[in-house]
Design an enzyme around this catalytic site. Structure first.
Site, PDB file in Angstrom:
ATOM      1  N   GLU A  90      40.264  34.281  53.359  1.00 15.91           N
ATOM      2  CA  GLU A  90      39.130  35.201  53.395  1.00 15.91           C
ATOM      3  C   GLU A  90      38.617  35.514  51.998  1.00 15.91           C
ATOM      4  O   GLU A  90      39.396  35.561  51.045  1.00 15.91           O
ATOM      5  CB  GLU A  90      39.565  36.516  54.052  1.00 15.91           C
ATOM      6  CG  GLU A  90      39.923  36.340  55.497  1.00 15.91           C
ATOM      7  CD  GLU A  90      40.441  37.620  56.125  1.00 15.91           C
ATOM      8  OE1 GLU A  90      40.226  38.709  55.559  1.00 15.91           O
ATOM      9  OE2 GLU A  90      41.081  37.516  57.180  1.00 15.91           O
ATOM     10  N   CYS A 103      35.570  39.144  46.076  1.00  9.42           N
ATOM     11  CA  CYS A 103      37.020  39.268  46.153  1.00  9.42           C
ATOM     12  C   CYS A 103      37.526  37.960  46.744  1.00  9.42           C
ATOM     13  O   CYS A 103      37.156  37.615  47.874  1.00  9.42           O
ATOM     14  CB  CYS A 103      37.347  40.456  47.063  1.00  9.42           C
ATOM     15  SG  CYS A 103      39.084  40.610  47.434  1.00  9.42           S
ATOM     16  N   CYS A 110      50.933  35.230  52.253  1.00 10.36           N
ATOM     17  CA  CYS A 110      51.632  35.842  51.117  1.00 10.36           C
ATOM     18  C   CYS A 110      53.099  36.006  51.483  1.00 10.36           C
ATOM     19  O   CYS A 110      53.436  36.261  52.636  1.00 10.36           O
ATOM     20  CB  CYS A 110      51.014  37.213  50.818  1.00 10.36           C
ATOM     21  SG  CYS A 110      51.729  38.013  49.367  1.00 10.36           S
ATOM     22  N   CYS A 114      54.384  43.166  52.242  1.00  6.48           N
ATOM     23  CA  CYS A 114      54.090  44.617  52.236  1.00  6.48           C
ATOM     24  C   CYS A 114      53.748  45.049  53.667  1.00  6.48           C
ATOM     25  O   CYS A 114      52.982  44.372  54.356  1.00  6.48           O
ATOM     26  CB  CYS A 114      52.932  44.926  51.294  1.00  6.48           C
ATOM     27  SG  CYS A 114      53.239  44.338  49.618  1.00  6.48           S
ATOM     28  N   CYS A 117      49.995  45.603  55.013  1.00  5.40           N
ATOM     29  CA  CYS A 117      49.009  44.562  54.694  1.00  5.40           C
ATOM     30  C   CYS A 117      48.935  43.490  55.784  1.00  5.40           C
ATOM     31  O   CYS A 117      49.964  42.927  56.178  1.00  5.40           O
ATOM     32  CB  CYS A 117      49.391  43.935  53.358  1.00  5.40           C
ATOM     33  SG  CYS A 117      48.390  42.525  52.898  1.00  5.40           S
ATOM     34  N   SER A 189      44.845  41.460  40.585  1.00  8.90           N
ATOM     35  CA  SER A 189      45.686  42.510  41.161  1.00  8.90           C
ATOM     36  C   SER A 189      47.039  41.934  41.549  1.00  8.90           C
ATOM     37  O   SER A 189      47.123  40.869  42.171  1.00  8.90           O
ATOM     38  CB  SER A 189      44.990  43.091  42.401  1.00  8.90           C
ATOM     39  OG  SER A 189      45.813  44.056  43.009  1.00  8.90           O
ATOM     40  N   CYS A 331      41.651  42.562  53.700  1.00  5.29           N
ATOM     41  CA  CYS A 331      41.826  41.114  53.745  1.00  5.29           C
ATOM     42  C   CYS A 331      43.017  40.722  54.601  1.00  5.29           C
ATOM     43  O   CYS A 331      44.044  41.371  54.591  1.00  5.29           O
ATOM     44  CB  CYS A 331      42.003  40.579  52.345  1.00  5.29           C
ATOM     45  SG  CYS A 331      40.507  39.809  51.769  1.00  5.29           S
TER      46      CYS A 331
END
Ligand code: SAH
Ligand code: SF4
Length: 352
Positions: A90, A103, A110, A114, A117, A189, A331
């Site tokens: 995305e 972005c 990932c 987390c 998320c 980030s 996202c």
């Protein structure tokens, strides 16, 4: 096959001459690539022999629009892009007063897990190459007919877990032979992979660093961010101080306010005390609700009280304006929906 758009101008020149073609052909190839050509046949000023060679040994990364959502409120556009192997990421295109920002994603999924998320919930598939990061910007520019001025690496993935491709991307995107977006207009980030923050500081890129903190101490942080167990907050804050000393760039801390988890006055006071004296800024973001997490965003009074306590400790804090709130703003959500509707199979990804 060689990923031609991930090569720097010097590497491309070397590659062209190593393969027996004159060096000036590299500049011609670069010109076509910058124009957005995606088929070597369109590179009309190259001899047939070179075009055939390129077709046999190289590919040009392309991001294809699979889905697109436009916000009714603020014209924010969310894209789901696919790559040559069908994997999807995305990107979000936003309009701010200082120009268009995008972005972009740095990984498919990932590994960091987390708990708040959507990306973290879908597991990890693979790293993106530098050219696939560039391709997201180019595809959005082409589709929206705009020139993008700012890039944030805040989409899917942990940029510092894909260090080599991300630093290659930073060099490429800022070079005049490519998109020429200056590093001062780029924000990376990270969830806080401490050794990689030192490595990044060593590169002395004039980019902006954002660090996802989301808690005032390790006990609360490790409830939502598994990385906190590997790198305690004190080590992380020391790396941020070092980053500022080495690069002169002020660090931004991202803090998602989650009702009843990290948004009390006591949390704000503890955070204020820990950050006191640091050259930093805190971005407060009401958490986006992701299905299955059970987290809710803090109410407006809580947000304000948190910001006020930080200010009383000398820490500048802003509550971030949420853009595109009607289009699965955070996202990872769009891709999750796509996957659950039978898009690209998850393969080895474990769904939590
Ligand atoms: N992996 C990097 C960059 C991508 S995430 C990182 O974690 O920093 C970009 C930002 O979105 C991070 O600050 C992350 O904590 C935040 N984020 C993720 N899910 C969110 C959610 N549901 N609500 C609010 N912010 C979220
Ligand atoms: Fe990964 Fe960032 Fe999501 Fe954490 S917040 S799972 S590090 S993308």
């Amino acid at each position: 096959m060689t990923d031609i758009k991930s090569m720097t101008a010097d590497e491309l020149r070397q590659w062209v001459t190593d393969n027996g073609f004159p060096a000036f052909r590299a500049a011609q190839i670069s010109d076509w690539l910058r124009k957005g050509v995606t088929d070597f046949e369109e590179m009309r000023n190259l001899p047939v022999q070179l075009r055939t060679f390129l077709k046999s040994f190289c590919y040009i990364s392309v991001a294809t629009i699979e889905k697109k959502q436009v916000s009714r409120y603020d014209k924010t556009v969310k894209y789901l892009f696919s790559f040559h192997d069908g994997e999807c990421v995305e990107s979000v295109l936003m309009s701010y007063h200082h120009g268009m920002s995008i972005c972009i994603s740095t990984q498919v999924g990932c590994k960091m897990g987390c708990t708040f998320c959507a990306t973290g919930k879908s597991g990890f598939s693979r790293n993106l190459t530098a050219s696939e990061m560039l391709a997201q910007i180019e595809a959005a520019q082409r589709d929206a007919g705009v020139r993008i001025a700012n890039v944030v690496l805040m989409g899917m993935g942990e940029p510092l877990d894909n260090f080599d491709n991300v630093t290659r991307f930073l060099r490429l995107v800022s070079s005049p032979q490519s998109l020429g977006i200056g590093m001062r207009h780029i924000t990376l980030s990270t969830c806080g992979i401490v050794p990689k923050i030192y490595e990044l500081a060593g590169q002395r890129f004039p980019i902006n660093l954002a660090v996802s903190l989301h808690a005032p101490n390790d006990v609360i942080r490790s409830r939502t961010m598994p990385i906190a167990k590997a790198y305690p907050m004190e080590q992380l804050l020391q790396a941020c101080r070092d980053y500022f000393q080495t690069t002169g760039r002020r660090v931004t801390f991202e803090y998602s306010l989650i009702s009843g988890v990290n948004d009390s006055d006591a949390c704000a006071r503890e955070l204020g005390q820990r950050l006191r004296g640091m050259s930093c800024h805190v971005n407060l973001i009401p958490v986006n609700t992701v299905e299955g997490t059970g987290y809710r965003k803090s109410n407006v009074q809580r947000q304000q009280s948190f910001a006020d306590i930080l200010a009383a400790n000398g820490i500048t804090a802003t509550v971030r304006r949420t853009l595109g709130s009607d289009i699965d703003a955070s996202c990872g959500q769009l891709r999750r929906k796509h996957l659950s509707k039978g898009g690209q199979s998850l393969g080895s990804i474990q769904q939590k």
